[in-house]
Design a protein around this motif. Sequence first.
Motif, PDB file in Angstrom:
ATOM      1  N   GLY A  33     107.627   3.040  93.585  1.00 42.67           N
ATOM      2  CA  GLY A  33     106.469   2.776  92.980  1.00 42.67           C
ATOM      3  C   GLY A  33     106.088   4.237  93.328  1.00 42.67           C
ATOM      4  N   LEU A  34     104.980   4.487  92.268  1.00 40.65           N
ATOM      5  CA  LEU A  34     103.671   5.726  92.165  1.00 40.65           C
ATOM      6  C   LEU A  34     102.581   5.339  92.893  1.00 40.65           C
ATOM      7  CD1 LEU A  34     104.029   5.897  88.670  1.00 40.65           C
ATOM      8  CD2 LEU A  34     105.255   7.258  90.363  1.00 40.65           C
ATOM      9  N   GLY A  35     102.413   3.794  93.190  1.00 43.71           N
ATOM     10  CA  GLY A  35     101.267   4.195  94.268  1.00 43.71           C
ATOM     11  C   GLY A  35     100.329   3.681  93.763  1.00 43.71           C
ATOM     12  N   THR A  36      99.490   3.330  92.312  1.00 47.25           N
ATOM     13  CA  THR A  36      98.925   4.399  91.802  1.00 47.25           C
ATOM     14  C   THR A  36      97.237   3.027  92.519  1.00 47.25           C
ATOM     15  OG1 THR A  36      98.829   1.906  90.331  1.00 47.25           O
ATOM     16  CG2 THR A  36      99.097   4.488  89.571  1.00 47.25           C
ATOM     17  N   ARG A  37      97.932   2.528  93.071  1.00 48.95           N
ATOM     18  CA  ARG A  37      96.409   1.012  93.480  1.00 48.95           C
ATOM     19  C   ARG A  37      95.841   2.242  94.617  1.00 48.95           C
ATOM     20  NH1 ARG A  37      98.027  -4.318  95.187  1.00 48.95           N
ATOM     21  NH2 ARG A  37     100.478  -3.428  95.818  1.00 48.95           N
ATOM     22  N   PHE A  38      96.292   3.353  95.352  1.00 48.10           N
ATOM     23  CA  PHE A  38      95.788   4.041  96.282  1.00 48.10           C
ATOM     24  C   PHE A  38      95.514   5.453  95.851  1.00 48.10           C
ATOM     25  CE2 PHE A  38      96.832   0.884  99.343  1.00 48.10           C
ATOM     26  CZ  PHE A  38      95.303   0.590  99.913  1.00 48.10           C
ATOM     27  N   LEU A  39      95.028   6.030  94.805  1.00 49.49           N
ATOM     28  CA  LEU A  39      95.173   7.355  94.144  1.00 49.49           C
ATOM     29  C   LEU A  39      93.941   7.222  94.805  1.00 49.49           C
ATOM     30  CD1 LEU A  39      96.570   7.083  90.424  1.00 49.49           C
ATOM     31  CD2 LEU A  39      97.597   8.539  92.811  1.00 49.49           C
ATOM     32  N   PRO A  40      93.136   8.729  95.490  1.00 45.67           N
ATOM     33  CA  PRO A  40      94.554   9.742  95.003  1.00 45.67           C
ATOM     34  C   PRO A  40      95.187  10.363  95.726  1.00 45.67           C
ATOM     35  CG  PRO A  40      92.090  10.555  95.765  1.00 45.67           C
ATOM     36  CD  PRO A  40      91.788   8.875  95.310  1.00 45.67           C
ATOM     37  N   ALA A  41      94.984   9.569  96.824  1.00 46.19           N
ATOM     38  CA  ALA A  41      95.540   9.405  98.247  1.00 46.19           C
ATOM     39  C   ALA A  41      97.213   9.350  98.286  1.00 46.19           C
ATOM     40  CB  ALA A  41      95.570   8.451  99.188  1.00 46.19           C
ATOM     41  N   THR A  42      97.335   8.155  97.311  1.00 47.91           N
ATOM     42  CA  THR A  42      99.220   9.242  96.869  1.00 47.91           C
ATOM     43  C   THR A  42      99.422   9.857  95.446  1.00 47.91           C
ATOM     44  OG1 THR A  42      98.827   6.347  95.549  1.00 47.91           O
ATOM     45  CG2 THR A  42      98.987   6.441  97.543  1.00 47.91           C
ATOM     46  N   LYS A  43      98.357  10.557  94.769  1.00 46.20           N
ATOM     47  CA  LYS A  43      99.164  11.555  94.414  1.00 46.20           C
ATOM     48  C   LYS A  43     100.364  12.597  94.541  1.00 46.20           C
ATOM     49  CE  LYS A  43      96.760  15.275  91.337  1.00 46.20           C
ATOM     50  NZ  LYS A  43      98.003  16.472  91.268  1.00 46.20           N
ATOM     51  N   ALA A  44     100.290  13.156  96.010  1.00 49.05           N
ATOM     52  CA  ALA A  44     100.783  14.109  96.567  1.00 49.05           C
ATOM     53  C   ALA A  44     101.925  13.100  97.490  1.00 49.05           C
ATOM     54  CB  ALA A  44     100.435  15.282  96.737  1.00 49.05           C
ATOM     55  N   GLN A  45     101.607  11.689  98.132  1.00 50.34           N
ATOM     56  CA  GLN A  45     102.099  11.020  99.355  1.00 50.34           C
ATOM     57  C   GLN A  45     102.239  10.033  99.109  1.00 50.34           C
ATOM     58  OE1 GLN A  45     100.485  10.731 103.615  1.00 50.34           O
ATOM     59  NE2 GLN A  45      99.318   9.668 101.750  1.00 50.34           N
ATOM     60  N   PRO A  46     103.409   9.340  99.687  1.00 48.33           N
ATOM     61  CA  PRO A  46     104.451   8.057  99.242  1.00 48.33           C
ATOM     62  C   PRO A  46     103.586   6.870  99.522  1.00 48.33           C
ATOM     63  CG  PRO A  46     105.754   9.676  99.710  1.00 48.33           C
ATOM     64  CD  PRO A  46     104.464  10.246  99.983  1.00 48.33           C
ATOM     65  N   LYS A  47     102.993   5.864  98.970  1.00 48.59           N
ATOM     66  CA  LYS A  47     102.214   4.927  99.224  1.00 48.59           C
ATOM     67  C   LYS A  47     103.018   4.861 101.204  1.00 48.59           C
ATOM     68  CE  LYS A  47     104.466   1.717  96.312  1.00 48.59           C
ATOM     69  NZ  LYS A  47     104.221   0.254  95.982  1.00 48.59           N
ATOM     70  N   GLU A  48     104.356   3.864 100.550  1.00 46.54           N
ATOM     71  CA  GLU A  48     105.134   4.020 101.855  1.00 46.54           C
ATOM     72  C   GLU A  48     104.854   4.532 102.863  1.00 46.54           C
ATOM     73  OE1 GLU A  48     106.863   2.499  98.062  1.00 46.54           O
ATOM     74  OE2 GLU A  48     106.984   5.382  98.297  1.00 46.54           O
ATOM     75  N   MET A  49     104.178   5.827 102.968  1.00 45.04           N
ATOM     76  CA  MET A  49     104.076   6.661 104.265  1.00 45.04           C
ATOM     77  C   MET A  49     102.550   6.071 104.509  1.00 45.04           C
ATOM     78  SD  MET A  49     106.928   8.076 105.288  1.00 45.04           S
ATOM     79  CE  MET A  49     106.489   9.294 105.867  1.00 45.04           C
ATOM     80  N   LEU A  50     101.934   6.427 103.781  1.00 45.12           N
ATOM     81  CA  LEU A  50     100.394   5.826 105.023  1.00 45.12           C
ATOM     82  C   LEU A  50      99.996   5.381 105.491  1.00 45.12           C
ATOM     83  CD1 LEU A  50      98.472   4.317 101.131  1.00 45.12           C
ATOM     84  CD2 LEU A  50      98.475   6.398 101.777  1.00 45.12           C
ATOM     85  N   PRO A  51      98.984   5.825 106.705  1.00 43.90           N
ATOM     86  CA  PRO A  51      99.770   5.171 108.111  1.00 43.90           C
ATOM     87  C   PRO A  51      98.729   3.741 108.210  1.00 43.90           C
ATOM     88  CG  PRO A  51      98.062   7.122 107.842  1.00 43.90           C
ATOM     89  CD  PRO A  51      99.002   7.143 106.356  1.00 43.90           C
TER      90      PRO A  51
END
Length: 293
Positions: free
Chosen positions: A13-31
């Motif tokens: 998935g694109l992780g749009t709920r967490f933009l801009p943090a997920t623009k260049a980082q997979p949402k699954e890698m958010l710590p």
Amino acid sequence: MPPVRKAVIPAAGLGTRFLPATKAQPKEMLPVVDKPAIQYVVEEAVRAGIDDILIVTGRNKRSLEDHFDRSVELEKELADKGKEAELEEVRRLADLAQVHYVRQGEPLGLGHAVAQARRHVGNDPFVVLLGDDIMVDDAKVLREMIAVHERTGASVLSCKEFPPEQISLYGCVDYEPTDDGLLRIRGIIEKPAPEEAPSSYAVLGRYVFTPAIFDALDEVQPGRGGEIQLTDAIGLLLDEEPVFGHTFVDGRYDVGDKLDYLRATVELALARPDLGPDFRAWLATYVKEAGIV
């Protein structure tokens, strides 16, 4: 009946709920504290006895593969500096399980992502764990779901009760209760309006499937946006074999939701013996000084 030893984790998935943090980082890698969200999910699968994990990825997800791979340069630097605890942790990540990867070429829905696992899974039963959902119950729910499958030979869905105003966020099941506390699923609707919901039970983030789900996915017609919905495939599966719901109450965080992500970070940090005491003391002071209570 073969044992359940394989897991599929959709992570394309694109992780749009967490933009801009997920623009260049997979949402699954958010710590979440000091571990990426997907590590909690992989560790849960391993604690439930899974030793073969397929992660369904997409573009810009290379860091997922790097995270569960060896890093010779990092290991050498940690060894040279005598950081034995950190060295043991990064080596452990590479040895958690056999982790495989396949790309979902287009983000065409959860059902389409699960369908990418057909060749890897073959004719074996398998579990699906959503990377957005962290379960902090020592894999209790997943182990119990696998036990239900082993007893019944059926697919099993994790189900949680929600108030009417929240049920439209999830797939909602129609069911009849069984004598052993399960829900025998009769139907499933994706994100119904509250007045159209067949029950108060939603399907959340953990599934045990027989391989028959792949034939059902092949029959599903694309919906809005060309997406293949997993709930539609479950509805077709119900025509061929029984499906049960296993209910739970606590232990789940939706880290794709900003408020739940913050709750997970706070509560998991408080539960840590190395962080909890100092963090709790600071938090109590902050709450008092800010006049929150």
